[in-house]
Design a protein around this motif. Sequence first.
Motif, PDB file in Angstrom:
ATOM      1  N   ASP A 196      34.649 -50.830  11.084  1.00 43.50           N
ATOM      2  CA  ASP A 196      34.316 -50.182   9.819  1.00 43.50           C
ATOM      3  C   ASP A 196      33.604 -48.850  10.061  1.00 43.50           C
ATOM      4  O   ASP A 196      33.197 -48.529  11.180  1.00 43.50           O
ATOM      5  CB  ASP A 196      33.485 -51.095   8.930  1.00 43.50           C
ATOM      6  N   GLU A 197      33.458 -48.090   8.993  1.00 46.82           N
ATOM      7  CA  GLU A 197      32.909 -46.734   9.094  1.00 46.82           C
ATOM      8  C   GLU A 197      31.470 -46.737   9.600  1.00 46.82           C
ATOM      9  O   GLU A 197      31.081 -45.893  10.408  1.00 46.82           O
ATOM     10  CB  GLU A 197      32.987 -46.044   7.734  1.00 46.82           C
ATOM     11  N   GLU A 198      30.664 -47.687   9.145  1.00 47.03           N
ATOM     12  CA  GLU A 198      29.270 -47.760   9.577  1.00 47.03           C
ATOM     13  C   GLU A 198      29.175 -47.999  11.078  1.00 47.03           C
ATOM     14  O   GLU A 198      28.357 -47.389  11.773  1.00 47.03           O
ATOM     15  CB  GLU A 198      28.544 -48.874   8.814  1.00 47.03           C
ATOM     16  N   VAL A 203      28.805 -45.882  16.893  1.00 46.30           N
ATOM     17  CA  VAL A 203      29.511 -45.637  18.153  1.00 46.30           C
ATOM     18  C   VAL A 203      29.383 -44.167  18.538  1.00 46.30           C
ATOM     19  O   VAL A 203      29.019 -43.820  19.673  1.00 46.30           O
ATOM     20  CB  VAL A 203      31.000 -46.031  18.032  1.00 46.30           C
ATOM     21  N   LYS A 204      29.660 -43.276  17.599  1.00 46.36           N
ATOM     22  CA  LYS A 204      29.602 -41.844  17.887  1.00 46.36           C
ATOM     23  C   LYS A 204      28.186 -41.397  18.230  1.00 46.36           C
ATOM     24  O   LYS A 204      27.988 -40.542  19.104  1.00 46.36           O
ATOM     25  CB  LYS A 204      30.133 -41.049  16.693  1.00 46.36           C
ATOM     26  N   ASP A 205      27.198 -41.969  17.557  1.00 46.39           N
ATOM     27  CA  ASP A 205      25.804 -41.644  17.858  1.00 46.39           C
ATOM     28  C   ASP A 205      25.454 -42.054  19.281  1.00 46.39           C
ATOM     29  O   ASP A 205      24.787 -41.317  20.017  1.00 46.39           O
ATOM     30  CB  ASP A 205      24.882 -42.344  16.861  1.00 46.39           C
ATOM     31  N   THR A 206      25.928 -43.239  19.693  1.00 48.70           N
ATOM     32  CA  THR A 206      25.674 -43.708  21.057  1.00 48.70           C
ATOM     33  C   THR A 206      26.337 -42.801  22.085  1.00 48.70           C
ATOM     34  O   THR A 206      25.734 -42.440  23.106  1.00 48.70           O
ATOM     35  CB  THR A 206      26.176 -45.150  21.230  1.00 48.70           C
ATOM     36  N   VAL A 207      27.588 -42.413  21.826  1.00 44.47           N
ATOM     37  CA  VAL A 207      28.307 -41.521  22.739  1.00 44.47           C
ATOM     38  C   VAL A 207      27.546 -40.207  22.899  1.00 44.47           C
ATOM     39  O   VAL A 207      27.369 -39.708  24.021  1.00 44.47           O
ATOM     40  CB  VAL A 207      29.739 -41.255  22.225  1.00 44.47           C
ATOM     41  N   ASN A 221      33.598 -42.430  30.556  1.00 46.90           N
ATOM     42  CA  ASN A 221      34.186 -43.578  29.873  1.00 46.90           C
ATOM     43  C   ASN A 221      33.075 -44.560  29.549  1.00 46.90           C
ATOM     44  O   ASN A 221      32.135 -44.715  30.327  1.00 46.90           O
ATOM     45  CB  ASN A 221      35.258 -44.223  30.757  1.00 46.90           C
ATOM     46  N   MET A 222      33.189 -45.216  28.418  1.00 49.73           N
ATOM     47  CA  MET A 222      32.107 -46.075  27.957  1.00 49.73           C
ATOM     48  C   MET A 222      32.662 -47.321  27.293  1.00 49.73           C
ATOM     49  O   MET A 222      33.684 -47.268  26.617  1.00 49.73           O
ATOM     50  CB  MET A 222      31.254 -45.278  26.949  1.00 49.73           C
ATOM     51  N   GLN A 223      31.975 -48.443  27.510  1.00 48.79           N
ATOM     52  CA  GLN A 223      32.284 -49.672  26.789  1.00 48.79           C
ATOM     53  C   GLN A 223      31.086 -50.063  25.938  1.00 48.79           C
ATOM     54  O   GLN A 223      29.938 -49.980  26.392  1.00 48.79           O
ATOM     55  CB  GLN A 223      32.631 -50.819  27.745  1.00 48.79           C
ATOM     56  N   LEU A 224      31.363 -50.466  24.706  1.00 45.91           N
ATOM     57  CA  LEU A 224      30.322 -50.917  23.792  1.00 45.91           C
ATOM     58  C   LEU A 224      30.740 -52.239  23.166  1.00 45.91           C
ATOM     59  O   LEU A 224      31.920 -52.605  23.209  1.00 45.91           O
ATOM     60  CB  LEU A 224      30.074 -49.882  22.688  1.00 45.91           C
ATOM     61  N   ILE A 225      29.776 -52.929  22.580  1.00 48.49           N
ATOM     62  CA  ILE A 225      30.069 -54.189  21.912  1.00 48.49           C
ATOM     63  C   ILE A 225      29.507 -54.128  20.492  1.00 48.49           C
ATOM     64  O   ILE A 225      28.379 -53.674  20.280  1.00 48.49           O
ATOM     65  CB  ILE A 225      29.479 -55.388  22.698  1.00 48.49           C
ATOM     66  N   ALA A 226      30.314 -54.535  19.527  1.00 44.71           N
ATOM     67  CA  ALA A 226      29.915 -54.518  18.131  1.00 44.71           C
ATOM     68  C   ALA A 226      29.891 -55.940  17.591  1.00 44.71           C
ATOM     69  O   ALA A 226      30.859 -56.688  17.740  1.00 44.71           O
ATOM     70  CB  ALA A 226      30.876 -53.653  17.313  1.00 44.71           C
ATOM     71  N   LYS A 227      28.770 -56.303  16.949  1.00 39.95           N
ATOM     72  CA  LYS A 227      28.658 -57.637  16.343  1.00 39.95           C
ATOM     73  C   LYS A 227      27.549 -57.608  15.301  1.00 39.95           C
ATOM     74  O   LYS A 227      26.455 -57.078  15.553  1.00 39.95           O
ATOM     75  CB  LYS A 227      28.356 -58.701  17.407  1.00 39.95           C
ATOM     76  N   ASP A 228      27.833 -58.163  14.143  1.00 37.29           N
ATOM     77  CA  ASP A 228      26.841 -58.310  13.069  1.00 37.29           C
ATOM     78  C   ASP A 228      26.182 -56.990  12.696  1.00 37.29           C
ATOM     79  O   ASP A 228      24.965 -56.918  12.445  1.00 37.29           O
ATOM     80  CB  ASP A 228      25.768 -59.332  13.471  1.00 37.29           C
ATOM     81  N   GLY A 229      26.968 -55.915  12.691  1.00 40.94           N
ATOM     82  CA  GLY A 229      26.450 -54.615  12.286  1.00 40.94           C
ATOM     83  C   GLY A 229      25.749 -53.833  13.373  1.00 40.94           C
ATOM     84  O   GLY A 229      25.352 -52.680  13.159  1.00 40.94           O
ATOM     85  N   ASP A 230      25.570 -54.432  14.559  1.00 31.94           N
ATOM     86  CA  ASP A 230      24.924 -53.742  15.675  1.00 31.94           C
ATOM     87  C   ASP A 230      25.970 -53.237  16.658  1.00 31.94           C
ATOM     88  O   ASP A 230      27.015 -53.864  16.850  1.00 31.94           O
ATOM     89  CB  ASP A 230      23.958 -54.675  16.419  1.00 31.94           C
ATOM     90  N   VAL A 231      25.682 -52.109  17.296  1.00 32.34           N
ATOM     91  CA  VAL A 231      26.519 -51.572  18.361  1.00 32.34           C
ATOM     92  C   VAL A 231      25.642 -51.397  19.594  1.00 32.34           C
ATOM     93  O   VAL A 231      24.658 -50.655  19.563  1.00 32.34           O
ATOM     94  CB  VAL A 231      27.146 -50.219  17.967  1.00 32.34           C
ATOM     95  N   LYS A 232      25.989 -52.093  20.658  1.00 36.11           N
ATOM     96  CA  LYS A 232      25.199 -52.049  21.885  1.00 36.11           C
ATOM     97  C   LYS A 232      26.074 -51.564  23.034  1.00 36.11           C
ATOM     98  O   LYS A 232      27.249 -51.924  23.122  1.00 36.11           O
ATOM     99  CB  LYS A 232      24.619 -53.434  22.213  1.00 36.11           C
ATOM    100  N   ILE A 233      25.485 -50.778  23.916  1.00 38.14           N
ATOM    101  CA  ILE A 233      26.236 -50.247  25.052  1.00 38.14           C
ATOM    102  C   ILE A 233      26.336 -51.287  26.158  1.00 38.14           C
ATOM    103  O   ILE A 233      25.389 -52.051  26.394  1.00 38.14           O
ATOM    104  CB  ILE A 233      25.590 -48.945  25.571  1.00 38.14           C
ATOM    105  N   ILE A 234      27.489 -51.349  26.796  1.00 37.26           N
ATOM    106  CA  ILE A 234      27.679 -52.229  27.951  1.00 37.26           C
ATOM    107  C   ILE A 234      27.510 -51.426  29.231  1.00 37.26           C
ATOM    108  O   ILE A 234      26.703 -51.757  30.090  1.00 37.26           O
ATOM    109  CB  ILE A 234      29.074 -52.897  27.913  1.00 37.26           C
ATOM    110  N   GLU A 235      28.266 -50.339  29.349  1.00 34.73           N
ATOM    111  CA  GLU A 235      28.129 -49.484  30.532  1.00 34.73           C
ATOM    112  C   GLU A 235      28.794 -48.145  30.272  1.00 34.73           C
ATOM    113  O   GLU A 235      29.577 -47.973  29.337  1.00 34.73           O
ATOM    114  CB  GLU A 235      28.738 -50.138  31.777  1.00 34.73           C
TER     115      GLU A 235
END
Length: 296
Positions: A196-198, A203-207, A221-235
């Motif tokens: 979703d847009e939120e 994601v863009k803010d993290t990048v 290159n980056m991997q992130l995880i999204a769950k329950d409205g949170d976006v967390k960086i993996i590596e």
Amino acid sequence: STDYDECDKLFFEELSLERVLDIYERENCDQAIVSVGGQIPNNLALPLYENGVSIAGTSPAMIDNAEDRDKFSQMCDNNGIDQPAWRRLTSQEDAFDFADEVGYPVLVRPSYVLSGAAMNVAYTPAELSRNLQVAGEISTKFPVVLSKFIENGREIDVDAVANDGQVVLHAVSEHVENAGVHSGDATLMLPPLGIDEETMVKVKDTVARVAKGLNITGPFNMQLIAKDGDVKIIETNVRASRSFPFSSKTVGGDFIEAATSIMVGDGVPAWASEKDLGLDGKGSYPETYVGVKAPM
């Protein structure tokens, strides 16, 4: 590369510090590019720099900050980048205490390795003990970090190019599989269909924060995880990934050409601005088709 159309001279030698130094001296090189050859060149970046080699693009110190799991996690904390709970491994007892504190499963993450190597999920104390032993054997010089493994999250893959810490090209892909499947073995969709847009704003803010925090000049290159409205960086890998050709073809812009131009000091190509591929641009999100990368 072994493609004669892409280089003036080919050396069939082992990819080691000594051989690269020999070639660098023999060819009287001005710079070396390490960010398009996979994991081994990244591992050599700091030793090459310490031996007098001029590294084009992102500084070897910042490459080290991304590859060293402890330094990277600290960088994320210092720059307000959300990540799963983590701890640097100091002893097996400390590892078990951390796992009890955050709850199983936990992820064992060695430094300076290809992301899938010895990065294992432990669901029980017995599995954690085995995984720690394997990680210690592979990552003897650099720290091992433990982090909370988030189950049933959506994994997001980002290919991007930055210039002095500012993102100039990017592409965001969504994994079909949940987080935990290595990106080389995953199925990617570009543009993402289930984000979703939120979430995309986060994601863009993290990048942007990572590019600035590591002062990246060139590909990453980056991997992130999204769950329950949170976006967390993996590596984050401060180099081109295997998905760079996929991202380039899907959005219609050669990410490596742009990254190379930036790394050697020629600046951002004019076509990159025309394609509108920056973080605020719309060119990274095709509207009439979807690109899919399937593992072979």
